[in-house]
Write an enzyme that holds these catalytic residues in place. Structure first.
Site, PDB file in Angstrom:
ATOM      1  N   CYS A  16       0.585  -1.520  -0.178  1.00 52.79           N
ATOM      2  CA  CYS A  16      -0.222   0.298  -0.110  1.00 52.79           C
ATOM      3  C   CYS A  16       0.880   0.875  -0.155  1.00 52.79           C
ATOM      4  O   CYS A  16       0.450   2.599  -1.092  1.00 52.79           O
ATOM      5  CB  CYS A  16      -0.825   0.049   1.446  1.00 52.79           C
ATOM      6  SG  CYS A  16      -1.858  -1.643   0.957  1.00 52.79           S
TER       7      CYS A  16
HETATM    8  N1  NAD Z   1      -2.806  -6.422   2.204  1.00 47.92           N
HETATM    9  C1  NAD Z   1      -3.239  -4.902   3.314  1.00 47.92           C
HETATM   10  O1  NAD Z   1      -2.857  -5.029   4.029  1.00 47.92           O
HETATM   11  C2  NAD Z   1      -4.068  -4.065   2.167  1.00 47.92           C
HETATM   12  C3  NAD Z   1      -4.482  -3.302   3.041  1.00 47.92           C
HETATM   13  C4  NAD Z   1      -5.368  -2.579   2.770  1.00 47.92           C
HETATM   14  C5  NAD Z   1      -6.147  -2.250   0.661  1.00 47.92           C
HETATM   15  N2  NAD Z   1      -5.004  -3.597   0.304  1.00 47.92           N
HETATM   16  C6  NAD Z   1      -5.968  -3.345  -1.405  1.00 47.92           C
HETATM   17  O2  NAD Z   1      -6.287  -4.750  -1.006  1.00 47.92           O
HETATM   18  C7  NAD Z   1      -5.757  -5.144  -2.887  1.00 47.92           C
HETATM   19  C8  NAD Z   1      -5.978  -6.615  -2.633  1.00 47.92           C
HETATM   20  O3  NAD Z   1      -5.039  -7.350  -1.677  1.00 47.92           O
HETATM   21  P1  NAD Z   1      -4.265  -8.105  -0.565  1.00 47.92           P
HETATM   22  O4  NAD Z   1      -3.078  -7.785  -0.244  1.00 47.92           O
HETATM   23  O5  NAD Z   1      -5.424  -8.831  -0.246  1.00 47.92           O
HETATM   24  O6  NAD Z   1      -3.349  -8.776  -2.469  1.00 47.92           O
HETATM   25  P2  NAD Z   1      -3.249 -10.307  -2.453  1.00 47.92           P
HETATM   26  O7  NAD Z   1      -1.778 -10.244  -3.255  1.00 47.92           O
HETATM   27  O8  NAD Z   1      -2.497 -11.077  -0.798  1.00 47.92           O
HETATM   28  O9  NAD Z   1      -4.296 -11.471  -2.645  1.00 47.92           O
HETATM   29  C9  NAD Z   1      -4.904 -10.958  -3.926  1.00 47.92           C
HETATM   30  C10 NAD Z   1      -5.791 -11.596  -4.130  1.00 47.92           C
HETATM   31  O10 NAD Z   1      -6.517 -12.559  -5.820  1.00 47.92           O
HETATM   32  C11 NAD Z   1      -5.894 -12.873  -6.527  1.00 47.92           C
HETATM   33  N3  NAD Z   1      -6.255 -13.131  -8.104  1.00 47.92           N
HETATM   34  C12 NAD Z   1      -5.626 -11.971  -8.719  1.00 47.92           C
HETATM   35  N4  NAD Z   1      -6.080 -11.376 -10.428  1.00 47.92           N
HETATM   36  C13 NAD Z   1      -7.473 -12.343 -10.105  1.00 47.92           C
HETATM   37  C14 NAD Z   1      -8.605 -12.510 -10.904  1.00 47.92           C
HETATM   38  N5  NAD Z   1      -8.675 -12.378 -11.937  1.00 47.92           N
HETATM   39  N6  NAD Z   1      -9.633 -13.743 -10.129  1.00 47.92           N
HETATM   40  C15 NAD Z   1      -9.825 -13.831  -9.080  1.00 47.92           C
HETATM   41  N7  NAD Z   1      -8.284 -13.988  -7.542  1.00 47.92           N
HETATM   42  C16 NAD Z   1      -7.298 -12.778  -8.905  1.00 47.92           C
HETATM   43  C17 NAD Z   1      -4.624 -13.651  -6.639  1.00 47.92           C
HETATM   44  O11 NAD Z   1      -4.211 -14.792  -6.463  1.00 47.92           O
HETATM   45  C18 NAD Z   1      -4.680 -13.408  -4.883  1.00 47.92           C
HETATM   46  O12 NAD Z   1      -5.079 -14.860  -4.364  1.00 47.92           O
HETATM   47  C19 NAD Z   1      -4.541  -4.672  -3.630  1.00 47.92           C
HETATM   48  O13 NAD Z   1      -5.161  -3.264  -4.185  1.00 47.92           O
HETATM   49  C20 NAD Z   1      -4.190  -4.143  -1.951  1.00 47.92           C
HETATM   50  O14 NAD Z   1      -3.320  -2.537  -2.257  1.00 47.92           O
HETATM   51  C21 NAD Z   1      -4.207  -4.498   0.779  1.00 47.92           C
END
Ligand code: NAD
Length: 443
Positions: free
Chosen positions: A275
């Protein structure tokens, strides 16, 4: 139309719905588990077959979720993990939680959002409520997601409902979780905002409604950029304090006694994760379209990105004080996750430090992190040392605390190391500080 909404409201209120969560990572899996734990049938979608098969086998891969919750929701079929996107047809509510990384040139990469939206469009049903949760630049929901869904011939805000609601999960935070953290929701029209709030409200506490998805998208960037610029401020002050010989950590702690108008931020070896590092670039990219340069925000990002180089310079300086060469120096990194007590390696500053050390010919690098079994430094695979012992520490020329995990025994680390470069003030309570070189102390 009114009747349709009323029946949808009734269905959601009675939890007589199926919820779909696309992307079962750090954001999506905890959200899906929350819905499932409330007794709502939840389908979790992911393109990563390993994640789907782990969940089917009740294997948890997100540290913040307790194992028992996964076992329970899978056993009672409240959560169904799948790679079959046709099951989206069954879902009244759909959450998009896919990654939003940047390209090697640090431009936004929203292809995962586009892919997930196209999958939803293939199976779009009247009455579905879609909520985008991935962090992104203002306009994504209305300019990218909405047109893909409307290509089906269904109208957004009438046939289906669409909103943006940014995620606020803070992995490793023991106080604030999905259930008790307030969230923001902005729909493409009032009906979308209301329905999305009703749906999301099933698993969260307070909701702040805003007038558009763009407000919610920008609000999320503000939250993260606020952290980025404040961390940059103390990182800059840490470098100045190093020159003057003033301890920045004590300065910040002293300033923190002011009960209003000040919030403590601390220096470190750089910022990582999904982030704070990425979001300034999302906004900077978007601003260019409006002939606007986000100078202040970019300067902050630049200062933060310089910090691994600063730590590397500290290492070289300490090696120079010993009768060894860079080539022979044995360096141990303690903690490589991007922050304390998490198992997330994404964009970790520790990796950057290791990479820069390698580039400068310091090749004898080992690491220890109980949460991260393997890393790659410049394509070279490394495994974490199995345990941290006094014997192992004694063999090192330099020990760098790159991530301050709570379980490390800092007294033992300091006692048995030749030199400890502490980039996190993790050794603050260590009694004998003679071999500790603290970032921002000026020693
Ligand atoms: N991790 C955090 O602490 C956090 C906090 C706030 C916001 N975010 C935001 O949330 C979003 C997700 O982050 P995250 O940390 O969970 O990412 P992550 O990489 O842990 O998880 C994302 C998942 O989406 C899957 N994926 C990708 N493309 C896909 C598709 N087309 N269909 C189905 N699944 C798909 C991936 O395989 C993965 O398992 C990002 O935009 C991030 O910036 C994350």
């Amino acid at each position: 139309m009114k009747n349709n909404i009323e029946s949808l409201v009734k269905k959601i209120t009675n939890k007589d719905i199926t919820v779909g969560v696309i992307g079962l990572g750090y954001v999506g899996l905890p959200l899906a588990v929350e819905f499932a734990k409330k007794g709502i049938k939840t389908i979790g979608f992911d393109t990563d077959e390993n994640k789907i098969s782990s969940l089917k086998n009740k294997i948890n891969y997100i540290k913040d979720i307790d194992e028992q919750s996964i076992i329970e929701v899978i056993d009672n079929q409240a959560l169904i993990p799948t790679g079959d996107f046709s099951l989206l047809q069954q879902c009244t509510g759909i959450f998009i939680c896919v990654p939003t990384p940047f390209t090697p040139n640090k431009d936004p990469e929203i292809k995962f959002i586009i892919q997930a939206t196209e999958d939803i469009a293939k199976y779009l049903q009247k009455g579905q409520v879609i909520i985008l949760k991935s962090t992104t630049f203002p306009g994504t929901t209305e300019k990218y997601v909405l047109p893909i869904l409307e290509k089906t011939g269904l109208n957004g805000g009438e046939d289906f409902y669409l909103a943006f609601s940014p995620e606020r999960i803070d992995p490793g935070n023991k106080t604030w979780n999905t259930g008790n953290t307030p969230i923001v929701i902005g729909g493409i029209n009032d009906e979308s905002t209301e329905l999305a709030s009703l749906l999301h409200g099933l698993v969260v506490g307070k909701i702040k409604q805003v007038s558009s998805p763009s407000i919610a998208e920008m609000e999320k960037l503000l939250e993260n950029i606020f952290r980025s610029v404040n961390i940059a401020l103390v990182n800059e002050l840490a470098q100045l304090c190093d020159r003057i010989g003033i301890n920045i950590w004590e300065v910040v702690d002293a300033a923190s006694t002011k009960p209003f108008g000040f919030m403590p931020f601390y220096p470190g070896p750089g910022i990582g994760g999904h982030c704070i590092l990425i979001d300034p670039y999302y906004l900077a990219w978007m601003a260019r379209e409006y002939d606007f340069v986000t100078k202040f925000i970019q300067l902050a990002a630049e200062i933060n990105e310089d910090m691994p180089f600063y730590v590397e310079a500290m290492v070289v300086k300490e090696i120079a004080k010993q009768p060894i060469t860079l080539k022979d120096a044995k360096v141990l990194l303690l903690g490589v996750a991007f922050k304390r007590d998490v198992d997330d390696l994404r964009h970790s500053p520790a990796l950057k430090v290791a990479e820069i050390l390698y580039n400068d010919g310091i090749n004898n690098i080992e690491y220890y992190d109980p949460f991260i079994p393997e890393i790659k430094i410049k394509e070279i695979e490394k495994s974490s040392l199995p345990e941290l012992t006094p014997e192992l520490l004694k063999k090192q020329d330099i020990v760098i605390i790159t991530t301050d995990h709570s379980d490390f025994d800092y007294e033992m680390i300091a006692k048995n190391s030749k030199v400890v470069i502490d980039s996190r003030n993790a050794c603050k309570n260590v009694k004998d500080r003679s071999n500790i070189v603290l970032l921002g102390e000026g020693k």
